[in-house]
Design an enzyme around this catalytic site. Structure first.
Site, short mmCIF file in Angstrom:
data_model
loop_
_atom_site.label_atom_id
_atom_site.label_comp_id
_atom_site.label_asym_id
_atom_site.label_seq_id
_atom_site.Cartn_x
_atom_site.Cartn_y
_atom_site.Cartn_z
N LYS A 130 12.72 10.67 3.66
CA LYS A 130 11.33 10.32 3.43
C LYS A 130 10.59 11.51 2.82
O LYS A 130 10.87 12.67 3.15
CB LYS A 130 10.70 9.91 4.76
CG LYS A 130 9.33 9.28 4.69
CD LYS A 130 8.90 8.84 6.09
CE LYS A 130 7.55 8.14 6.09
NZ LYS A 130 7.17 7.71 7.46
N SER A 177 6.20 2.73 11.63
CA SER A 177 6.61 3.18 10.30
C SER A 177 8.12 3.23 10.07
O SER A 177 8.57 3.32 8.94
CB SER A 177 6.01 4.55 10.00
OG SER A 177 4.63 4.43 9.77
N SER A 182 5.42 3.08 7.12
CA SER A 182 5.32 3.97 5.99
C SER A 182 6.67 4.39 5.40
O SER A 182 6.72 5.02 4.33
CB SER A 182 4.54 5.23 6.40
OG SER A 182 5.22 5.95 7.42
#
Length: 561
Positions: A149, A246, A222
């Site tokens: 990420k 997320s 996310s």
């Protein structure tokens, strides 16, 4: 350099910012474009007219060899590590396959923000040479590609915390990356995350991530870039963070595994330099995302075996036993949470819950005690957590946007509505939120004890993957963040049907709330065909091993990969 721009499918345009912001955004996009070899470009005709389900495109586009298709589609990380260790595949062959597939995946879903194939191949070559020379692997993840990420620091690459003004190149590996690198992992890309890292949809200045199963749907957020890349098999193992859903939301939207640990169980050191004010009340945690239960187990065993608490004293030194953990009760007591009292899940999610109940009751009679579970005043928890996310009144968000002329995205505006004011809260108010949280946790656990369950199976979201710009209600994931309970999202065979094929049952005719009414309107308007339906399993705080032990017990009954 290609004679044409890198083609990327985009379904909904991004908001426009100032000329200065647009120039900076284009600079980063051009760097990403230049890093992807011309020979990996998909035909413009495919980008202009893509199928709704793009999961088969990498296999059929002609860019990957037969061996590369085999490597990326027919192995999980555990099997791939074994195949590299036995020299069935070289680390270079594996890195080549996944970097090529990731380039294809990005064009179809907008999942990447950085791509470094050359570095990955150099690392893989060094690993192959080590194995050839010594006869031994570097570690249990020798040659296994891992995607990251965007906000997780890795030396020599960009990191950002959700805004363009924060994007910079790091000169160090964060603790998690260092542990995985020492175990033999190969890093090759960084994946997209939303503005502010606080949406359940991944849309950032560098693009919108699409769901590979249906590109008119969100990949979640996310950690949506990771989820989309994994779902299209451009990654074998990824890492997410979770403060409201997320990890679990994107994993559920995209039909993969995702594990949110209890806070301070797995290392997050340097993930968010400077911290995040929400953590004064709601703690963030991390965990793997992947294709199989044993891969989740492998990841955690590697990380915990490194004794990360020796470097970071914030971590709780509970050893990992994972799927080898024996359930504490026989039969295993499984609660089914049909709804949270505020929003009744959309029809495919109800089907998945009913399927799970039937499987557990009929596959192995007597092994599981299945009962309905009613969460204690979940709507109250949601009110409290939404207020607790923004003790600074959203001022940090506005300052980051103003720094470059970045526009405020729709879902950023939505989440900031929960801030009680545009002013920073006084210490007394933050303390009030902390006390309310702890009182709620005590009441919740007393109610959990009274209902006498070991684990709870619940929805991941109010429905399947939502349409773009409609990821409004985090209820089914954020509840567990407020409680700090660990959770794993796992795939089921259930998928959303064609539009009009099913609707809410007559007994659910009356909405429970305005949120429930809105959720029904979104269902009636939307088309969610082919969206995978995952479920979520949770248990008590710091019972992460017991959670995986329960999953191992449930694995055959629920046909978990």
């Amino acid at each position: 350099m290609s004679s044409r721009p890198l083609p990327v499918v985009q379904r909904v345009p991004l908001p426009q910012g100032t000329p200065e912001y647009e120039a900076l955004r284009q600079k980063y996009l051009s760097e990403l474009e230049a890093s992807i070899p011309d020979e990996y470009y998909l035909p413009q005709s495919l980008i202009d007219n893509p199928p709704r389900d793009v999961t088969s495109v990498p296999r059929e586009c002609g860019i990957l060899t037969a061996e590369e298709i085999d490597i990326t589609e027919n192995y999980d990380a555990t099997a791939l590590a074994a195949a590299i260790a036995s020299k069935k595949f070289s680390a270079v062959a594996v890195a080549t396959a996944f970097t090529k597939r990731a380039a294809i995946a990005h064009q179809l879903t907008g999942c990447l923000v950085e791509y470094f194939q050359g570095e990955a191949l150099e690392r893989a070559k060094a690993l192959d040479e080590h194995l050839e020379k010594t006869g031994k692997t570097v570690g249990p993840l020798h040659g296994v590609p891992i995607s990251l990420k965007e906000h997780m620091p890795i030396k020599g690459h960009y990191t950002a915390v959700g805004f363009l003004d924060t994007r910079h190149i790091d000169d160090y590996d964060c603790q998690m990356v260092a542990i995985l690198r020492a175990a033999g992992a190969v890093f090759y890309c960084k994946t997209n995350q939303p503005q502010g890292i606080m949406h359940l949809e991944t849309v950032s200045p560098l693009g919108r991530t699409l769901n590979p199963h249906n590109i008119d749907l969100s990949a979640g957020g996310s950690t949506g870039g990771e989820a989309a890349l994994l779902a299209i098999r451009g990654s074998i193992l990824g890492i997410g963070t979770d403060i409201g859903g997320s990890i679990r939301g994107p994993a559920g939207f995209c039909g993969i595994y995702g594990y949110k640990s209890t806070s301070y169980y797995l290392p997050t050191k340097d993930f968010l330099v400077g911290g995040f004010a929400a953590e004064l009340t709601v703690l963030c945690s991390t965990g793997p995302m992947g294709h199989s239960l044993r891969d989740m187990d492998l990841f955690c065993s590697v990380v915990k075996a490194s004794n990360p608490h020796v470097e970071d004293p914030a971590l709780i030194p509970i050893p990992w036993t994972g799927t080898a953990t024996a359930p504490k009760t026989t039969p295993l007591k499984v609660g089914i949470m049909w709804n949270d009292g505020a929003i009744i899940p959309q029809p495919p999610v109800k089907r998945a819950l009913a399927w799970a109940k039937e499987q557990l009751e009929t596959k192995f009679p007597g092994k599981f005690e299945v009962k309905s579970f009613v969460p204690y005043q979940a709507a109250e928890a949601m009110v409290n957590i939404r207020k607790a996310y923004w003790p600074d009144g959203g001022n940090a968000v506005r300052a980051h946007l103003a720094a470059t002329g970045e526009p405020m995205f729709h879902l950023t505006e939505w989440i900031l509505k929960d801030a009680v004011s545009e002013e920073e809260l006084p210490v007394s108010k933050v303390l009030e939120y902390r006390v309310a949280r702890d009182v709620y946790r005590q009441k919740f656990v007393a109610d959990w004890n009274a209902q006498d369950v070991d684990v709870v199976i619940s929805p991941v979201f109010v429905g399947p993957a939502c349409e773009h710009e409609t990821a409004f209600y985090w209820n089914y994931t954020a509840l567990w963040n407020y409680l700090d309970y660990p959770g794993v999202v796992f795939p089921t065979p259930i998928k959303a049907l064609k539009k009009g094929a099913e609707d809410y049952a007559p007994e659910d005719a009356t909405p429970l709330s305005e949120q429930d009414k809105h959720t029904r309107e979104l269902w009636a308007k939307g088309d969610f065909e082919n969206a995978p339906i995952n479920l979520q399993i949770t248990t008590r705080k710091y019972h992460d091993n017991e959670l995986f032990g329960a999953l191992a017990a449930l694995q055959e009954a629920l046909a978990l990969p």
